[in-house]
Design an enzyme around this catalytic site. Sequence first.
Site, PDB file in Angstrom:
ATOM      1  N   ARG A  66      80.278  90.824 -79.950  1.00  0.00           N
ATOM      2  CA  ARG A  66      81.619  90.583 -79.415  1.00  0.00           C
ATOM      3  C   ARG A  66      81.614  89.595 -78.260  1.00  0.00           C
ATOM      4  O   ARG A  66      82.611  88.910 -78.016  1.00  0.00           O
ATOM      5  CB  ARG A  66      82.280  91.900 -79.033  1.00  0.00           C
ATOM      6  CG  ARG A  66      82.592  92.764 -80.245  1.00  0.00           C
ATOM      7  CD  ARG A  66      83.162  94.115 -79.840  1.00  0.00           C
ATOM      8  NE  ARG A  66      83.048  95.051 -80.917  1.00  0.00           N
ATOM      9  CZ  ARG A  66      82.035  95.901 -81.077  1.00  0.00           C
ATOM     10  NH1 ARG A  66      81.045  95.926 -80.214  1.00  0.00           N
ATOM     11  NH2 ARG A  66      82.008  96.722 -82.097  1.00  0.00           N
ATOM     12  N   GLU A 103      70.083 105.705 -76.676  1.00  0.00           N
ATOM     13  CA  GLU A 103      70.110 107.161 -76.584  1.00  0.00           C
ATOM     14  C   GLU A 103      68.974 107.786 -77.398  1.00  0.00           C
ATOM     15  O   GLU A 103      68.343 108.739 -76.977  1.00  0.00           O
ATOM     16  CB  GLU A 103      71.468 107.672 -77.069  1.00  0.00           C
ATOM     17  CG  GLU A 103      71.676 109.144 -76.841  1.00  0.00           C
ATOM     18  CD  GLU A 103      73.072 109.611 -77.230  1.00  0.00           C
ATOM     19  OE1 GLU A 103      73.269 110.821 -77.284  1.00  0.00           O
ATOM     20  OE2 GLU A 103      73.949 108.759 -77.475  1.00  0.00           O
TER      21      GLU A 103
END
Length: 182
Positions: A66, A103
């Site tokens: 993005r 994570e």
Amino acid sequence: MILSTSERKIIEDSIRDIKDFPKPGIVFKDITTILNNAEAYGVLMNHLSQRYKEYNLDYIAGIDARGFIFGAALAQMLGIGFVPIRKKGKLPYTTISEKYSLEYGVDEVEVHIDAFSDIPNARVLMIDDLIATGGTANAAASLIHQAGATCVESCFIMGLTFLDGIKNLEEKAPVYTLIEVD
């Protein structure tokens, strides 16, 4: 330069929340709705152009993917070069890379080794849509430095202030977020 209240509202109102994406409990901030809203995208890009026109930048570095959308357009508006910082294995020439923690695991971003070599000590603005934990952004800022340039600021459309990403990244470069999400 900061956004006016009315400009902020136009941009905030154009961002869509997607509940439970990509997993339960997450509220995903979808910026594709800024892109298909000509008024919101125009307000955003004009604001960024006005903010950065006096920074004497040499390049905009956009983080995959993005950051490419905002970074390439902003680079064109400012009349400077654009450099993509990509996920590992996507660039065709010799690269340098930086790993960062996720994570559940590790990922890696890279940049062409000569991305900023045309201008010694190039002044670079790094841009992406959102900063959360800051892993990708920190890795990208490190790459800019390793490639011989200076990251003069890191810009994000949104910053998740309840995470430590902004605080951690500020150790490498000033951080500017247009919208903060608590």
